[in-house]
Structure formats: C-alpha cells, structure tokens
Design a protein around this motif. Structure first.
Motif, PDB file in Angstrom:
ATOM      1  N   ALA A  14     -67.217 -52.569 115.100  1.00  0.00           N
ATOM      2  CA  ALA A  14     -67.214 -51.624 113.971  1.00  0.00           C
ATOM      3  C   ALA A  14     -65.797 -51.163 113.655  1.00  0.00           C
ATOM      4  O   ALA A  14     -65.416 -51.057 112.487  1.00  0.00           O
ATOM      5  N   MET A  15     -65.005 -50.906 114.692  1.00  0.00           N
ATOM      6  CA  MET A  15     -63.624 -50.480 114.479  1.00  0.00           C
ATOM      7  C   MET A  15     -62.799 -51.604 113.850  1.00  0.00           C
ATOM      8  O   MET A  15     -62.008 -51.367 112.936  1.00  0.00           O
ATOM      9  N   TRP A  19     -60.773 -51.545 110.342  1.00  0.00           N
ATOM     10  CA  TRP A  19     -59.355 -51.901 110.232  1.00  0.00           C
ATOM     11  C   TRP A  19     -59.151 -53.043 109.239  1.00  0.00           C
ATOM     12  O   TRP A  19     -58.192 -53.035 108.476  1.00  0.00           O
ATOM     13  N   ALA A  20     -60.038 -54.041 109.270  1.00  0.00           N
ATOM     14  CA  ALA A  20     -59.905 -55.187 108.362  1.00  0.00           C
ATOM     15  C   ALA A  20     -59.997 -54.727 106.909  1.00  0.00           C
ATOM     16  O   ALA A  20     -59.310 -55.269 106.036  1.00  0.00           O
ATOM     17  N   ASP A  21     -60.811 -53.726 106.659  1.00  0.00           N
ATOM     18  CA  ASP A  21     -60.983 -53.214 105.291  1.00  0.00           C
ATOM     19  C   ASP A  21     -59.851 -52.289 104.853  1.00  0.00           C
ATOM     20  O   ASP A  21     -59.594 -52.157 103.663  1.00  0.00           O
ATOM     21  N   ASN A  22     -59.174 -51.632 105.806  1.00  0.00           N
ATOM     22  CA  ASN A  22     -58.250 -50.558 105.439  1.00  0.00           C
ATOM     23  C   ASN A  22     -56.812 -50.714 105.897  1.00  0.00           C
ATOM     24  O   ASN A  22     -56.002 -49.833 105.599  1.00  0.00           O
ATOM     25  N   HIS A  23     -56.470 -51.761 106.595  1.00  0.00           N
ATOM     26  CA  HIS A  23     -55.106 -51.894 107.110  1.00  0.00           C
ATOM     27  C   HIS A  23     -54.533 -53.276 106.814  1.00  0.00           C
ATOM     28  O   HIS A  23     -54.997 -54.276 107.345  1.00  0.00           O
ATOM     29  N   ASP A  24     -53.514 -53.300 105.960  1.00  0.00           N
ATOM     30  CA  ASP A  24     -52.862 -54.562 105.617  1.00  0.00           C
ATOM     31  C   ASP A  24     -52.026 -55.110 106.771  1.00  0.00           C
ATOM     32  O   ASP A  24     -51.682 -56.290 106.766  1.00  0.00           O
ATOM     33  N   GLY A 108     -69.592 -58.375 110.430  1.00  0.00           N
ATOM     34  CA  GLY A 108     -68.227 -58.704 110.034  1.00  0.00           C
ATOM     35  C   GLY A 108     -68.170 -60.059 109.348  1.00  0.00           C
ATOM     36  O   GLY A 108     -68.976 -60.949 109.618  1.00  0.00           O
ATOM     37  N   ASP A 109     -67.215 -60.202 108.458  1.00  0.00           N
ATOM     38  CA  ASP A 109     -67.034 -61.447 107.724  1.00  0.00           C
ATOM     39  C   ASP A 109     -66.499 -62.518 108.678  1.00  0.00           C
ATOM     40  O   ASP A 109     -65.508 -62.296 109.364  1.00  0.00           O
TER      41      ASP A 109
END
Length: 196
Positions: A14-15, A19-24, A108-109
């Motif tokens: 989940a974390m 992170w994948a959605d919100n951190h470049d 997750g993708d």
C-alpha cells in the motif's frame, strides 16, 4: 563485536502504491532473475539481478536516487541486496515486504509476461528432489547416497542462518532463469544513471 549494518527498512504494498502515485523521485529496483522479471514486474522498475548488484554494489549505489525501493519475489533477496548496498555506504533504501506478488495482490500496477516458477519454488523443488533421491538411493542403491539428503539439509540450515541461498544463486545462472533482456552491468548502470 557489534555490527554496523543497518536493518533494512520495510514498506508494504500500500505504501509503495502511494509513493508510485505521488513521488516522481521513486526508483524501484527489481533484483530477481531475468525470467522472473519478465513474468511479472512493476512498470518502470529497473532490473538489476542480485548477483550483479552484489558484485557492483558501490557502482550501483552511486547511481541511485533518494527514494529507492528494492523488490524481489518475497523480500528475502531484496533484503540481501540492501545489505550489499549498506556495505557500500548506501543505506537509504526500502525493501518491499512480500515482493512483487504482494504488490500485484494489493492492486498495484504490474506488467505480466509468460508464466514462470519463482526462484523460491525452484529451490524447494530442487532441494526436495535431491532429498528424495538421496533417501531412495540410500535405501535401494547404496547407503552412501543417503548423504545427499544430509548435505541438502546442512545447506538449508546454513541458508537459513545466513539468510542467503547458494542453491538459488546457482539456479539463477541456469539458462531457463535467464532472459534475452538481461542487462549487462554497463547497461544496468547506464539505465540507473539516466534516471538519477
């Protein structure tokens, strides 16, 4: 004598999704074999097989970003990779608990390829087959063949005590576990350097 090694920091699926959605700046490094990577991996992850990372830990550490997550099939090889990076002076990594399958199960993708036996399953099959062959051979061919079962048991004990797996490392080098897309150390370093 006290150890200076840092215990790997674990994150859950989940974390990692958050992170994948919100951190470049997220850098996911997959340390599994090429065949395992081809069968299921996280999009955008970098493939750096554990044996390669172990041999070139310092070079890879110098190319890594600030938010690095190591992944494998279950978390064990990623923890070992973390120790190699820590020894090279790079201890700011996270390990995905449960590995890529846990990430996929959490929604997750992932990229799916051909079906393949995970390395842990291959190790169980090889160890079980050797023990069975040793016992049967010891009973019907020569009692000395029973030593095979003892040798495998000793190897598994050492594997558990050291949190490493010599049989898994040998199996990873077999042609079936390699991929035509396996990077060379130079290619893997170039891929990481382009992102860092």
């Amino acid at each position: 004598m006290t150890s200076t090694a840092t215990a790997p920091r674990m994150i859950d699926a989940a974390m990692l999704k958050e992170w994948a959605d919100n951190h470049d700046d997220l850098m996911v490094i997959d340390v599994r074999s090429g065949a395992e990577f081809d069968s299921l991996h996280i999009p955008g992850s970098y493939h750096v097989p554990l044996p390669m990372l172990s041999e070139h830990a310092g070079e890879f550490a110098s190319k890594m970003g600030t938010r690095v997550v190591l992944v494998c099939q279950s978390g064990i090889r990623a923890e070992e990779a973390s120790k190699h990076l820590d020894a090279a002076g790079f201890s700011t990594v996270f390990v995905l608990a449960g590995g890529v399958p846990a990430y996929a199960a959490a929604g997750g993708d992932v990229v799916r390829g051909r079906s393949f036996w995970a390395m842990e399953r291959q190790v169980r099959m090889a160890a079980g087959s050797l023990v069975l062959a040793g016992i049967v051979g010891g009973k019907f061919v020569s009692p000395k063949l029973g030593l095979i079962a003892g040798g495998v048991g000793a190897g598994l004990t050492v594997s558990a005590a050291t949190n490493s797996c010599a049989m898994g490392q040998m199996l990873a080098r077999m042609p079936r576990n390699r991929s035509a897309n396996d990077p060379t150390p130079a290619q893997a370093l170039k891929n990481l350097g382009a992102r860092a």
